[in-house]
Design an enzyme around this catalytic site. Sequence first.
Site, PDB file in Angstrom:
ATOM      1  N   ASN A   9      36.819  49.027  51.798  1.00 57.38           N
ATOM      2  CA  ASN A   9      37.121  47.711  51.241  1.00 57.38           C
ATOM      3  C   ASN A   9      36.471  46.696  52.176  1.00 57.38           C
ATOM      4  OD1 ASN A   9      38.150  45.331  50.318  1.00 57.38           O
ATOM      5  ND2 ASN A   9      40.286  45.776  50.833  1.00 57.38           N
ATOM      6  N   LYS A  11      36.217  43.597  51.870  1.00 59.57           N
ATOM      7  CA  LYS A  11      36.855  42.272  51.886  1.00 59.57           C
ATOM      8  C   LYS A  11      35.764  41.187  51.803  1.00 59.57           C
ATOM      9  CE  LYS A  11      40.758  44.351  54.145  1.00 59.57           C
ATOM     10  NZ  LYS A  11      41.916  44.268  55.011  1.00 59.57           N
ATOM     11  N   HIS A  94      46.100  44.445  46.140  1.00 62.69           N
ATOM     12  CA  HIS A  94      45.978  44.493  47.610  1.00 62.69           C
ATOM     13  C   HIS A  94      46.959  43.488  48.214  1.00 62.69           C
ATOM     14  CE1 HIS A  94      44.405  44.226  51.651  1.00 62.69           C
ATOM     15  NE2 HIS A  94      43.797  45.377  51.422  1.00 62.69           N
ATOM     16  N   GLU A  96      46.664  41.444  50.504  1.00 63.54           N
ATOM     17  CA  GLU A  96      46.071  40.112  50.717  1.00 63.54           C
ATOM     18  C   GLU A  96      46.039  39.331  49.405  1.00 63.54           C
ATOM     19  OE1 GLU A  96      42.526  41.561  52.651  1.00 63.54           O
ATOM     20  OE2 GLU A  96      43.769  42.214  54.336  1.00 63.54           O
ATOM     21  N   GLU A 166      49.401  51.127  51.800  1.00 64.68           N
ATOM     22  CA  GLU A 166      48.925  50.355  52.957  1.00 64.68           C
ATOM     23  C   GLU A 166      50.078  49.529  53.531  1.00 64.68           C
ATOM     24  OE1 GLU A 166      44.345  49.658  52.586  1.00 64.68           O
ATOM     25  OE2 GLU A 166      45.401  47.978  51.692  1.00 64.68           O
ATOM     26  N   GLY A 172      44.460  45.753  59.703  1.00 61.46           N
ATOM     27  CA  GLY A 172      43.669  44.885  60.591  1.00 61.46           C
ATOM     28  C   GLY A 172      44.325  44.621  61.929  1.00 61.46           C
ATOM     29  N   SER A 212      44.124  50.261  59.423  1.00 60.83           N
ATOM     30  CA  SER A 212      43.507  50.635  60.704  1.00 60.83           C
ATOM     31  C   SER A 212      43.028  52.091  60.735  1.00 60.83           C
ATOM     32  CB  SER A 212      44.449  50.338  61.871  1.00 60.83           C
ATOM     33  OG  SER A 212      44.720  48.946  61.921  1.00 60.83           O
TER      34      SER A 212
HETATM   35  P1  13P Z   1      41.764  47.764  58.003  1.00 60.84           P
HETATM   36  O1  13P Z   1      41.217  49.165  57.827  1.00 60.84           O
HETATM   37  O2  13P Z   1      40.771  46.800  58.531  1.00 60.84           O
HETATM   38  O3  13P Z   1      43.073  47.799  58.741  1.00 60.84           O
HETATM   39  O4  13P Z   1      42.108  47.239  56.508  1.00 60.84           O
HETATM   40  C1  13P Z   1      42.885  48.021  55.682  1.00 60.84           C
HETATM   41  C2  13P Z   1      42.818  47.468  54.309  1.00 60.84           C
HETATM   42  O5  13P Z   1      43.395  46.441  54.003  1.00 60.84           O
HETATM   43  C3  13P Z   1      41.988  48.180  53.321  1.00 60.84           C
HETATM   44  O6  13P Z   1      42.232  47.696  52.049  1.00 60.84           O
END
Ligand code: 13P
Length: 251
Positions: A9, A11, A94, A96, A166, A172, A212
């Site tokens: 992803n 982002k 997601h 976010e 997740e 992150g 992560s």
């Molecule tokens: P990270 O792998 O950067 O922690 O992000 C996870 C994520 O939100 C994948 O959709």
Amino acid sequence: MRKPIIAGNWKMFKTRDEALQFVYNVNMKVPSNKLVESVICAQSPLLRDLVKRQGDNLRIGAQTMHYLDSGAYTGEVSAPLLEDIGVEYVVLGHSERRAYYNETDESVNKKIHQAFKYGLNPILCVGESLEVREANETVEFVKAQVVNALQGLGNTQIKELVIAYEPIWAIGTGKTATSEMANDTIKAIRNIVAALYDNETAEAMRIQYGGSVKPANIKELLSMSDIDGALVGGASLDANSFLELVNAAVK
Ligand code: 13P
């Protein structure tokens, strides 16, 4: 046997040049799609170029999508357009999107139906905050997300659905859930789906872990009984790191 699925992803990262360079670097090196599904989910304006240049073993996904075919929704992306340009996956719900763009279980449910209508493979994201985890309410919280998101879906669709578990506190932050923690919650999700549908359906459905994930921890996560892949943010941006992740999923 469930085929592992590793999805990057990206982002809101990468310019067009960076995205195309990545694809040139990984195309010939991604393992066979028969062994692992390797997916890159990118910003909408990159999708058509990525689809055109994807190698045989790479798949392209969107990061969001509206639940209606068309309309006055400035800035949104429709499923018919994603299908039209050859996108095959779409990340929905997601954390976010839930936190910053009012995505709810109800709209996620509509989006999953819409994705299936247009032949897109949805990756449904669920996961709890640190407060919920510390209050020992993870399973109830995730159960509500799953039950609401799956309303009205048939067994065949559930078997094709990918769920990404997740935990928000692990995204992150560098804090990965331990592989046991991740596997326990993923098992709980599978049991929830078995209770809603049946065992065969729940056993066929793939559930990823996200938060992560990196080359250093992917093997251990994938060695767990119920973890079928990973949804990866930061560690999917570098071509070599992405290749390490997809190679780790080859049994
Ligand atoms: P990270 O792998 O950067 O922690 O992000 C996870 C994520 O939100 C994948 O959709």
